[in-house]
Design an enzyme around this catalytic site. Structure first.
Site, short mmCIF file in Angstrom:
data_model
loop_
_atom_site.label_atom_id
_atom_site.label_comp_id
_atom_site.label_asym_id
_atom_site.label_seq_id
_atom_site.Cartn_x
_atom_site.Cartn_y
_atom_site.Cartn_z
N ALA A 79 35.58 37.05 23.55
CA ALA A 79 37.18 37.72 23.34
C ALA A 79 37.59 38.24 24.87
O ALA A 79 38.80 38.67 24.98
CB ALA A 79 36.63 38.75 22.34
N ASP A 112 48.05 21.20 19.61
CA ASP A 112 48.75 19.78 19.61
C ASP A 112 50.01 19.78 18.55
O ASP A 112 51.20 19.11 18.83
CB ASP A 112 47.77 18.65 19.05
CG ASP A 112 46.64 18.57 20.17
OD1 ASP A 112 46.87 18.71 21.44
OD2 ASP A 112 45.50 18.20 19.91
N HIS A 163 41.18 15.67 20.20
CA HIS A 163 41.88 16.66 20.83
C HIS A 163 41.67 16.49 22.42
O HIS A 163 41.55 17.28 23.10
CB HIS A 163 41.38 18.11 20.23
CG HIS A 163 41.98 19.25 21.04
ND1 HIS A 163 43.23 19.58 20.72
CD2 HIS A 163 41.76 20.23 21.67
CE1 HIS A 163 43.80 20.54 21.52
NE2 HIS A 163 42.56 21.09 21.74
#
Length: 338
Positions: free
Chosen positions: A31, A172, A199
């Site tokens: 995070a 994408d 990916h």
């Protein structure tokens, strides 16, 4: 259909419900990083999130304190280091994993493999122990290998559910929508291009023939557009000149996927997103296709649909690379001690 822009504009208006509110607890692992911070900010703004659990190996208390001052309903907690990872994950409904090192100029996604593979395996192991029924959304690259890693780790613990493990390929789709809209003078929020395969590089296969609204390009323009979508990550890495990779657009895409998943878990019907998952649609064990999402994750794999001859060729040409990346992830877990 509510566009992401309208969703966020409403989400930023205090007291305005968009869909029926639920009480989801969402964890972001990584995070404090370049993706993790803006992603956490977007999640904090959503009325779908009641608890936001932030984890990283540095700076998390500061990020959590900063976000906790925002006037939205999500309660933010910060968790620092391996000793606090269990507390970060306990009771979570959705876990988003942007943790890992970013690409630098000249690096491929495979160059990141050893570092990010270890990180993802460690975090997946913790998910299996502390929130085995959570939806796991992996952003950390190379996704073509990190999703097999996550799956194999969950299998070792006997808690693997293929309907709840997602490789987030949404960037994408976001890029394809943007680039097509630019070329055709359309509103990007109303363009939808499914992207299948994997990916990375040539495994990214935008299905321009299935674009909504329908668009057409000459062969040379279609080829150039496809290559730009496939190489868009490198475009950002070069533009940042050593200062990182795609962080802001990836945070947006990660938030979009998480919101879609939360909507579906919350009972909204007809939610479709592409993601890299365990699949029977091709000869590859894992493959990204449009998915109908539901309360328990993947409700139905919508498959590849009707492909053009150009797209069929792209699928055939990506298989060997995709299989190699998948095996690399599986072998990594087979050889590691958890």
């Amino acid at each position: 259909k509510l566009s992401f822009e309208r969703f966020m504009s409403k989400a930023l208006t205090p007291g305005t419900p968009i869909f029926p509110q639920n009480h989801a607890r969402v964890a972001v692992l990584g995070a404090s990083g370049g993706i993790g911070q803006p992603l956490s900010l977007l999640l904090k703004n959503s009325p779908l999130v009641s608890q936001l659990s932030l984890y990283d190996i540095a700076h998390t208390p500061g990020v959590a304190a900063d976000l906790s001052h925002i006037e939205t309903r999500a309660k933010v907690t910060g968790h620092l280091g391996p000793d606090q990872l269990g507390a970060a994950l306990k009771g979570c409904d959705v876990v988003v994993i942007p943790a890992g090192v970013p690409r630098k100029p000249g690096m491929t996604r495979d160059d990141l493999f050893n570092t990010n593979a270890t990180i993802v395996a460690t975090l997946s192991d913790a998910c299996a122990r502390f929130c085995p029924e959570a939806m796991i959304c992996v952003i950390a690259n190379p996704v073509n290998s990190t999703i097999p890693i996550t799956s194999e780790v969950m299998k070792k613990h006997g808690v693997y559910n293929p309907n709840r493990v997602f490789g987030v390929t949404t960037l994408d789709i976001v890029r394809a929508n943007t680039f097509v809209a630019e070329l055709k003078g359309l509103d990007p929020a109303r363009v939808n291009v499914p992207v299948i395969g994997g990916h990375a590089g040539k495994t990214i296969i935008p299905l321009i023939s299935q674009c909504t609204p329908k668009v057409e390009f000459p062969a040379d323009e279609l080829s150039a557009l496809t290559e730009r979508i496939q190489d868009a990550g490198t475009e950002v890495v070069k533009a940042k000149a050593g200062a990182g990779s795609a962080t802001l657009s990836m945070a947006y895409a990660g938030a979009r996927f998480t919101f879609s998943l939360l909507d579906a878990m919350n009972g909204k019907e007809g939610v479709v997103e592409c993601a890299f998952i365990r699949s029977e649609e091709t000869e590859c064990k894992y493959f990204s296709t449009p998915l109908l999402l539901g309360k328990n994750g993947i409700e139905k794999n919508l498959g590849l649909g009707k492909l053009s001859a150009f797209e069929e060729k792209l699928v055939a040409e990506c298989m060997a690379e995709l299989k190699t990346s998948i095996k690399k992830g599986e072998d990594f877990v087979a050889n590691m001690k958890l």
